[in-house]
Structures are given as structure tokens and as C-alpha cells.
Design an enzyme around this catalytic site. Structure first.
Site, short mmCIF file in Angstrom:
data_model
loop_
_atom_site.label_atom_id
_atom_site.label_comp_id
_atom_site.label_asym_id
_atom_site.label_seq_id
_atom_site.Cartn_x
_atom_site.Cartn_y
_atom_site.Cartn_z
N GLY A 44 0.81 -1.21 0.00
CA GLY A 44 0.00 0.00 0.00
C GLY A 44 0.84 1.27 0.00
O GLY A 44 1.77 1.41 0.79
N ASN A 67 -3.37 -8.98 11.29
CA ASN A 67 -2.35 -7.95 11.14
C ASN A 67 -2.96 -6.58 11.34
O ASN A 67 -4.12 -6.33 11.01
CB ASN A 67 -1.66 -8.07 9.78
CG ASN A 67 -2.24 -7.14 8.74
OD1 ASN A 67 -1.88 -5.95 8.69
ND2 ASN A 67 -3.14 -7.65 7.92
N VAL A 69 -0.68 -3.76 10.69
CA VAL A 69 0.54 -3.04 10.32
C VAL A 69 0.27 -1.55 10.14
O VAL A 69 1.06 -0.71 10.55
CB VAL A 69 1.17 -3.65 9.06
CG1 VAL A 69 2.35 -2.81 8.58
CG2 VAL A 69 1.62 -5.08 9.33
N GLY A 70 -0.84 -1.22 9.53
CA GLY A 70 -1.21 0.19 9.43
C GLY A 70 -0.60 0.93 8.26
O GLY A 70 -0.23 2.10 8.38
N ASN A 125 -7.52 0.90 -2.64
CA ASN A 125 -7.93 0.28 -1.38
C ASN A 125 -8.91 1.22 -0.68
O ASN A 125 -8.51 2.21 -0.09
CB ASN A 125 -6.69 0.04 -0.51
CG ASN A 125 -7.04 -0.64 0.80
OD1 ASN A 125 -8.20 -0.86 1.12
ND2 ASN A 125 -6.02 -0.97 1.57
N CYS A 128 -9.74 1.94 3.94
CA CYS A 128 -9.03 2.76 4.91
C CYS A 128 -9.94 3.83 5.51
O CYS A 128 -10.89 4.26 4.88
CB CYS A 128 -7.82 3.43 4.26
SG CYS A 128 -6.59 2.26 3.71
N ASN A 190 -10.79 -8.00 1.08
CA ASN A 190 -9.76 -7.52 1.98
C ASN A 190 -9.92 -8.30 3.30
O ASN A 190 -10.79 -9.15 3.42
CB ASN A 190 -9.89 -6.01 2.19
CG ASN A 190 -8.57 -5.35 2.54
OD1 ASN A 190 -7.71 -5.97 3.16
ND2 ASN A 190 -8.42 -4.10 2.17
N GLY A 215 -5.85 -15.52 5.62
CA GLY A 215 -5.43 -16.91 5.67
C GLY A 215 -6.59 -17.87 5.40
O GLY A 215 -7.71 -17.45 5.10
N GLY A 242 -7.33 -16.49 1.58
CA GLY A 242 -7.03 -17.86 1.99
C GLY A 242 -6.59 -18.79 0.89
O GLY A 242 -6.65 -20.02 1.04
#
Length: 299
Positions: A44, A67, A69-70, A125, A128, A190, A215, A242
């Protein structure tokens, strides 16, 4: 046998890598031949440098991972000046995942990526936070989703893929909204909002409390959503969620996907995407399928 098309993008095969799981591609060149893939979607990219969220921001879960992560990245200018020159000659399609907090930020990033000759597409995306909508994600509201897509469509002249959030009641409604606003394709899903708790410490594992689940655990939900969206829109769908092997990828195409993205599996086996391409070709030979696109939406 495996060629497919996403709008103007002729893909040598349906296998792409998912944003946030494949870096900028360079990180994987020691493990696989990137030219064997249909394309890669880089991490991203936002308008300015982002440090991401505090640690811990990843957690293993049964059949998956969380996750938070941001969107850690160094911003679009750094990408254009430092990263793009290093990856522009990859013999596959390079797609940039574009993220932002406001329409103005999305537009700034899209405008700069549009100028890069060897980037034929972006993945927008829209999951957000949108500060101007009080923290609501663009992707959870049809009106907001169509507003940001329409704004980017005016600026971005190449293939526009819109990545949809699964954290909605009716994903088909969102898909139809972005199709009407000018999206050339949609990618879904997502990550799904989830959380993990440490019972001994009696506290959340992630610093942000909640994070995105990915996953194998999300695959049945992702398949269902791809199947639903296929019935609602006329633009190509890129399926993800997944996918761990070639059989998973084939299932997504049967549900309605024109191409697929491999994400979390890259962390387990960095060469998995290339193996999935090989496995899909072998499946076609066993099944007597001469054209992989003939199975799209067969279910």
C-alpha cells in the site's frame, strides 16, 4: 491455456500477489521467478510517509493471522523516485495499491502513479479510514465508495481496480456502486476485522486491539462473496482470501473470479505463487481445459 484479461491487462496467467504480502517484489527474487506470474501488487502506497501502528501488530490465529501493520510505507514520492526505477523492468505487470485517508490523498497518489509508464494499473484500497466521514471506511458505504472511485476515475487513465472490504452487510451493493462510478475491476476480499486476546496477561495481543484476519480461515467467506458479486456486476473480479494452493485458486475462478491474488501463503512459502501457476496448468491438463477463462463463474 492460462491467459486471462483484466480490462486492458492481458495476463500470462491468473495468479497475482496480494498487496502487503509481497513487498515490492525484489524481496522474493531469490525464491522464485517473478516473470512466471500474471502480476504483482506492491504494498500500500499513501501520500506521505507512514510509520504504521505500534508493535505488536501481527498475531497468529487458528488457520490464519491477524495484522494491524497500518499501511507502513515511505510515501508515493519515495516510491516514484526510489522503488519504481528498481522494479520497472520486471517481466510481469506491476500494480500499485493506492491508499489514503481522504479523497484528496487518494487523488494525489493516483495522479503521480498515473505518470509512471510501466505501471499499467492501480488497486484502489477503499477500506481505509476516511477522516472527513468521521472515521468511516469508504468501502462500507455505497455513496462514499462511489464518490472516491469517481474522483480517481477522472484522474487515473489506466486500469482501475477497486479493492472491496468484506466488513459490510451487502458486498454486492458496494461492488455495483464502484462499477457505476467507473471501476474497471474489483478485487475481494480484503481482511476481515478480528481480534486476539492473551488470557494469561488478560489483554489484547495487538496494540490496536483489532486487526485484519487473513489466511485459510477466511476462504469460505471470500468464495461466497466472489460468487455473490459475480452475479451483480459485469466487470472482472479478482478473488483473494485464503488461497494456499492451485485448487483454492481454481475454486475462486469457478465462483466467478477472472484472476486471483495470493497473500498470507507467501509468508509460509515464498515460492508458493509460482507453484500455484504450475498447479493450475496441471489441473487444466487433467480436466481437459484448453482455456482457463472458460471456467469463470461455472458455479
Amino acid at each position: 491455456m492460462l491467459t486471462t484479461r483484466i480490462h486492458h491487462l492481458q495476463l500470462k496467467n491468473p495468479v497475482l500477489t496480494a498487496s502487503g504480502t509481497f513487498g515490492y517484489g525484489e524481496e522474493y527474487t531469490d525464491f522464485m521467478d517473478i516473470s512466471k506470474l500474471g502480476g504483482i501488487i506492491v504494498k500500500g502506497t499513501t501520500g506521505t510517509h507512514r510509520e504504521g501502528n505500534p508493535y505488536p501488530r501481527m498475531a497468529e490465529t487458528p488457520s490464519g493471522m491477524l495484522n494491524a501493520v497500518g499501511l507502513q510505507n515511505k510515501g508515493v514520492d519515495y516510491f516514484c523516485e526510489k522503488i519504481y526505477p528498481q522494479i520497472q523492468d520486471f517481466d510481469t505487470h506491476i500494480i500499485v495499491n493506492v491508499s489514503g485517508s481522504t479523497i484528496e490523498e487518494y487523488a494525489d497518489v493516483a495522479r503521480k502513479i498515473n505518470a509512471l509508464e510501466k505501471i499499467p494499473a492501480i488497486e484502489l484500497n477503499i477500506s481505509c479510514p476516511n477522516v472527513k466521514l468521521g472515521g468511516m471506511a469508504f468501502g462500507t458505504c455505497p455513496n462514499a465508495a462511489s464518490e472516491v472511485v469517481r474522483a480517481i476515475r477522472e484522474i487515473y487513465k489506466k486500469t482501475l481496480i477497486v479493492k472491496l472490504s468484506p466488513n459490510v452487510t451487502n458486498i454486492s451493493e458496494i461492488a455495483k456502486a464502484v462499477e457505476g462510478a467507473g471501476a474497471d475491476s474489483v478485487s475481494l476480499i480484503n481482511t476481515i476485522l478480528g481480534m486476539a486476546i492473551d488470557a494469561e496477561k488478560r489483554k489484547p495481543i495487538l496494540s490496536t486491539i483489532t486487526g485484519g484476519l487473513s489466511g485459510p480461515a477466511v476462504k469460505p467467506i471470500a468464495l461466497r462473496m466472489v460468487w455473490q458479486v459475480k452475479k451483480a456486476v459485469n466487470i472482472p473480479i479478482i478473488g483473494l482470501g485464503g488461497i494456499m494452493n492451485a485448487t483454492d485458486a481454481i475454486e475462486f475462478m469457478l465462483a466467478g473470479a477472472t484472476a486471483v491474488q495470493v497473500g498470507t501463503a507467501n509468508f509460509i512459502d515464498p515460492a508458493i505463487s509460482e507453484k500455484i501457476v504450475t498447479g493450475m496448468a496441471e489441473w487444466c491438463e487433467r480436466q481437459g481445459v484448453d482455456d482457463i477463462t472458460s471456467i469463470i463463474g461455472e458455479i
